[in-house]
Motif scaffolding. Structure first.
Motif, PDB file in Angstrom:
ATOM      1  N   UNK A  54     107.582   9.302 -25.424  1.00  0.00           N
ATOM      2  CA  UNK A  54     108.568  10.367 -25.234  1.00  0.00           C
ATOM      3  C   UNK A  54     108.860  10.562 -23.750  1.00  0.00           C
ATOM      4  N   UNK A  55     107.806  10.742 -22.955  1.00  0.00           N
ATOM      5  CA  UNK A  55     107.999  10.917 -21.517  1.00  0.00           C
ATOM      6  C   UNK A  55     108.639   9.680 -20.896  1.00  0.00           C
ATOM      7  N   UNK A  56     108.277   8.503 -21.381  1.00  0.00           N
ATOM      8  CA  UNK A  56     108.797   7.264 -20.809  1.00  0.00           C
ATOM      9  C   UNK A  56     110.288   7.116 -21.059  1.00  0.00           C
TER      10      UNK A  56
ATOM     11  N   UNK B 228     113.989   4.975 -28.083  1.00  0.00           N
ATOM     12  CA  UNK B 228     115.248   5.091 -27.339  1.00  0.00           C
ATOM     13  C   UNK B 228     116.398   5.454 -28.276  1.00  0.00           C
ATOM     14  N   UNK B 229     116.427   4.837 -29.445  1.00  0.00           N
ATOM     15  CA  UNK B 229     117.469   5.160 -30.424  1.00  0.00           C
ATOM     16  C   UNK B 229     117.379   6.634 -30.814  1.00  0.00           C
ATOM     17  N   UNK B 230     116.162   7.106 -31.069  1.00  0.00           N
ATOM     18  CA  UNK B 230     115.956   8.514 -31.418  1.00  0.00           C
ATOM     19  C   UNK B 230     116.375   9.418 -30.268  1.00  0.00           C
ATOM     20  N   UNK B 231     115.981   9.057 -29.062  1.00  0.00           N
ATOM     21  CA  UNK B 231     116.364   9.847 -27.877  1.00  0.00           C
ATOM     22  C   UNK B 231     117.869   9.998 -27.778  1.00  0.00           C
TER      23      UNK B 231
ATOM     24  N   UNK C 225     105.835   4.685 -34.709  1.00  0.00           N
ATOM     25  CA  UNK C 225     105.651   3.293 -35.131  1.00  0.00           C
ATOM     26  C   UNK C 225     106.848   2.404 -34.887  1.00  0.00           C
ATOM     27  N   UNK C 226     107.935   2.970 -34.352  1.00  0.00           N
ATOM     28  CA  UNK C 226     109.143   2.164 -34.135  1.00  0.00           C
ATOM     29  C   UNK C 226     109.174   1.507 -32.765  1.00  0.00           C
ATOM     30  N   UNK C 227     108.160   1.787 -31.932  1.00  0.00           N
ATOM     31  CA  UNK C 227     108.104   1.172 -30.615  1.00  0.00           C
ATOM     32  C   UNK C 227     109.058   1.830 -29.634  1.00  0.00           C
TER      33      UNK C 227
END
Length: 214
Positions: A125-127, A189-192, A182-184
């Motif tokens: 998340x932070x990354x 990134x997609x979620x973000x 679990x999506x890596x």
């Protein structure tokens, strides 16, 4: 949502004394200490916090008392408030809260919580937020409590089902964003990006609502 019971260490009493001074004339000392004790026990039990528990207790109890004061009209506040809720408060709700803070600044009171909070925020998340210049500062998974819901005008849920109390006078939205666990990094990134788009839309609606009231 009743407060858990159990033994608390002496430091929790000192936290209560400090918060009682902050909320003098708003809450009595017994009310403040009950919230502080309950916050310690909730973090230790539900969020399974093992590190920096006293300092997180002070933060969490302060958030709960502030929300309760807003909900009961004990402090004036014209600032809109938003609560983001997911299951663990370690991924989606943290992404949304960080994005809203970055976009709205002091213009929106932002809270987040989880129906089954994790031990820590997912490192990715932070990354992925850092990649777009959004910080996650001093945040941690915290349990969903009724005060947080009562202290919010907008309650945004993501995957936590019926765990969030439905109270009158709040606007509820459920964002259909899948759990990125679990999506890596690519999945995060997609979620973000999906969450940032939703937050942009919500912030525009909040500002339009405020302009309409003016």
């Amino acid at each position: 949502m009743s407060e858990p019971t159990g033994a608390v260490p002496d430091v929790v009493g000192r936290i209560g004394e400090r918060l009682s001074e902050r909320y003098r004339g708003i809450f009595n000392a017994q009310t403040v200490q009950a919230v502080v004790d309950g916050s310690y026990l909730l973090l230790a039990r539900d969020a399974k916090v093992t590190q920096f528990l006293p300092s997180l207790t002070a933060h969490f109890a302060g958030d709960r008392l502030a929300a309760l004061a807003r909900a009961d009209g004990l402090v004036p506040s014209e600032t809109p408030s938003v609560l983001f809720v997911c299951i663990e408060n370690s991924g989606r709700s943290q992404l949304a809260a960080a994005a809203m803070r970055a976009m709205a600044g002091d213009g929106v009171i932002v809270m987040s919580a989880g129906s089954q909070p994790a031990v820590r925020i997912a490192p990715a998340v932070a990354e992925v937020l850092d990649e777009v210049g959004i910080p996650v500062v001093d945040e941690y998974p915290k349990p969903l409590t009724e005060e947080l819901v009562r202290g919010a005008e907008y309650v945004i849920t993501m995957g936590c089902g019926d765990a969030c109390p439905v109270l009158p006078g709040r606007r509820y939205e459920d964002w259909p964003i899948a759990d990125p666990s679990g999506a890596g990094r690519a999945g995060m990134r997609v979620t973000r990006d999906a969450i940032i788009a939703h937050v942009e839309g919500l912030l525009a609606e909040i500002r339009a609502d405020r302009a309409g009231r003016g």
